[in-house]
Structures are given as structure tokens and as C-alpha cells.
Scaffold this active site. Structure first.
Site, PDB file in Angstrom:
ATOM      1  N   GLU A  51      -6.243  -1.771  -7.379  1.00 28.74           N
ATOM      2  CA  GLU A  51      -4.844  -2.116  -7.292  1.00 28.74           C
ATOM      3  C   GLU A  51      -4.402  -3.138  -6.292  1.00 28.74           C
ATOM      4  O   GLU A  51      -4.955  -3.088  -5.081  1.00 28.74           O
ATOM      5  CB  GLU A  51      -3.793  -0.953  -7.290  1.00 28.74           C
ATOM      6  N   THR A  52      -3.678  -4.196  -6.594  1.00 25.61           N
ATOM      7  CA  THR A  52      -2.935  -4.938  -5.704  1.00 25.61           C
ATOM      8  C   THR A  52      -1.339  -4.676  -5.931  1.00 25.61           C
ATOM      9  O   THR A  52      -0.886  -4.795  -7.030  1.00 25.61           O
ATOM     10  CB  THR A  52      -3.044  -6.451  -6.424  1.00 25.61           C
TER      11      THR A  52
END
Length: 287
Positions: A51-52
Site C-alpha cells: 500500500e501507498t
């Protein structure tokens, strides 16, 4: 030919661990304006982490006094509605890198808000508990995962996460899913990731792993969102209001979960910043 239009501060943080290069890595981007969905998705694909997250201050005050942020989460392939480890990573950055001196941070997202505070064990985060419902078997999916025997299947009413209870930690660790087969299986209800779990040992109440090849994350190292299903499920079985959880991925990570009442959970975990810099966002061949 367009040039670079933005240089965005970015941090890489290992979450749900006190050791660098363990836990679950997330990128945290601090933006001062709304970015297009395509730009955020491109950045997440470039970072290629599970995830970002993108956070934007919501109060017109100096960075040191900001307590409210908008937050969104992207895998390399798609936006996700909730992510625990990337939220913890964002809290770590705000408290320890941006010098926030207040008591709490409110992260606002499309379905509500999440709260984070400092804690002796790192940081706390408030999350909504998900209701574990009894689920019917999906033999093709279980076969693709290499699961022949199990104790129970449950399904998160709100998160759409399927959880398979196995017999012991050895079965959890030895599992070798076929991710391409998992993606091709048709299930009669929407599955937004699959967790496997068993009662823990060696000081842990529960152990788990989590897979979501449909979102471009074959195995997530440590997953806050699946624990919103695991916590109420195991709390009812073990009769405990506090659970120490181990996610037995290759990187591994741990968190403490408290049943807070009112349909809420409190996650407690630590994080380590391993990299900081800037990422360019713009258009044209100089991006």
C-alpha cells in the site's frame, strides 16, 4: 512537452514492527492539494509496495499543529477502502517526522474517521470491528490455496474478507497458495482477500496470514484490516478482550488488539521509518 509540476515528500515506513526491514512496508505521501486518482495510482504502482497512502492536512495551520488529515490508500493496482498498516505508517510520520506535538490525529476517509495516539508500545489506532458471519464452503478457492481440511469459514460483513480457520500454526506457516488459480476461481459472494488463522502459541493468542492477489498483493506481510474480522471472532472463542496477534508472513509482524466496545477496536503497534525523500508527479516526458 510538459515538465514536472509537483515534488511530493514521501516516506517508507515498516509498520507493525520495531525492527527495520520487518513488518509491512508502506509509502506515505504528504500532499498539499488534491491529486487525481490516476496520479495516485501511478505513484502507488511506482512504489510497488502493498500500500501507498496519501495524506493531506485539513486545517489551515502550520504543520506542527495539524491534527486532522484526509487519507486514501492504494495498492499497485487499485484503491482500497481501508488499510491498517499504512495508517499506522502515516501516524508514525506525522508524530515523529513532522514534529506533531498534540495528543491525537484524526484521519478522515470516505467511510468515517480513524484516530491515532501515542502509546508506550508505539501508537494506537481506532478501527471499526467487522462482524464475522458464517460462510459457506468454496471448494475451488480452498483447493487453489492448498487447503483440504479446515475448522471453520467466516466472512466479514463489511470488509468482504473471507477467513479460514485452520487447525494449528504449522498449517498456517506451511500453506503455499497458487495465486493465479485463486484469481481465476469464481466465488458466489464477493471476496476482498482471504485470511487464514489458528490459535497462537509462544505468547501469541492468534496467528494468521493474509492473501489478496485480486488487488495485486499476493501475500500482505501484516494486515490491520483483516484483524477487524479476526479480533471479534477470536475474542468470542477465547473469552478475551485483549489479543496479541502474530502475522506469520516471511517478514512477520505483530499487533496488540483491544476490544473497545461500541463496535470499535483499538490496535497498538510500532513502526520504523526506513527511507525519506521526494517523488515527482507531473506530466510529459520529464515526469
Amino acid at each position: 512537452m510538459g515538465g514536472i509540476i509537483l515534488r511530493i515528500p514521501i516516506y517508507q515506513v515498516d509498520a507493525f514492527t520495531s525492527k527495520a526491514y520487518k513488518g509491512n512496508p508502506a509509502a506515505v505521501c504528504i500532499v498539499d492539494r488534491r491529486l487525481g486518482d490516476e496520479v495516485m495510482q501511478d505513484i502507488a504502482a511506482e512504489m510497488n509496495l502493498s500500500e501507498t497512502t496519501f495524506i493531506q492536512p485539513l486545517e489551515e495551520v502550520s504543520l506542527a499543529g495539524i491534527a486532522q488529515y484526509s487519507i486514501r490508500w492504494f495498492t499497485p493496482e487499485t484503491e482500497v477502502p481501508l488499510c491498517g498498516h499504512a495508517t499506522l505508517a502515516a501516524a508514525k510520520v506525522i508524530f515523529d517526522c513532522l514534529g506533531f506535538q498534540g495528543e491525537r490525529i484524526l484521519f478522515k476517509y470516505v467511510n468515517g474517521q480513524l484516530e491515532s495516539r501515542r502509546h508506550a508500545g508505539g501508537f494506537t489506532m481506532g478501527f471499526p470491528a467487522d462482524e464475522p458471519l458464517e460462510a459457506g464452503p468454496s471448494s475451488d478457492l480452498l483447493e487453489a490455496m492448498g487447503i483440504r481440511k479446515y475448522k471453520e469459514l467466516v466472512y466479514g460483513r463489511n470488509t468482504g474478507k473471507l477467513v479460514v480457520r485452520l487447525h494449528n500454526e504449522v498449517e498456517i506457516r506451511e500453506l503455499r497458495p497458487n495465486f493465479e488459480r485463486m484469481k481465476s476461481v469464481k466465488v458466489c459472494f464477493p471476496v476482498k482477500g482471504v485470511g487464514v488463522t489458528a490459535e497462537g502459541q509462544a505468547g501469541y493468542d492468534i496467528v494468521s496470514r493474509y492473501f489478496n492477489p485480486w488487488a495485486g498483493v499476493n501475500e500482505d506481510p501484516v494486515t490491520g484490516s483483516v484483524h477487524t474480522v479476526l479480533a471479534p471472532y477470536w475474542s468470542a472463542i477465547l473469552g478475551k478482550k485483549e489479543l496479541k496477534a502474530l502475522q506469520a508472513s516471511q517478514r512477520s509482524g505483530e499487533l496488540l488488539i483491544r476490544i473497545a466496545g461500541g463496535g470499535r477496536l483499538e490496535f497498538i503497534g510500532d513502526a520504523v521509518v526506513v527511507m525519506k525523500g521526494e517523488i515527482s508527479a507531473g506530466r510529459g516526458d520529464r515526469l
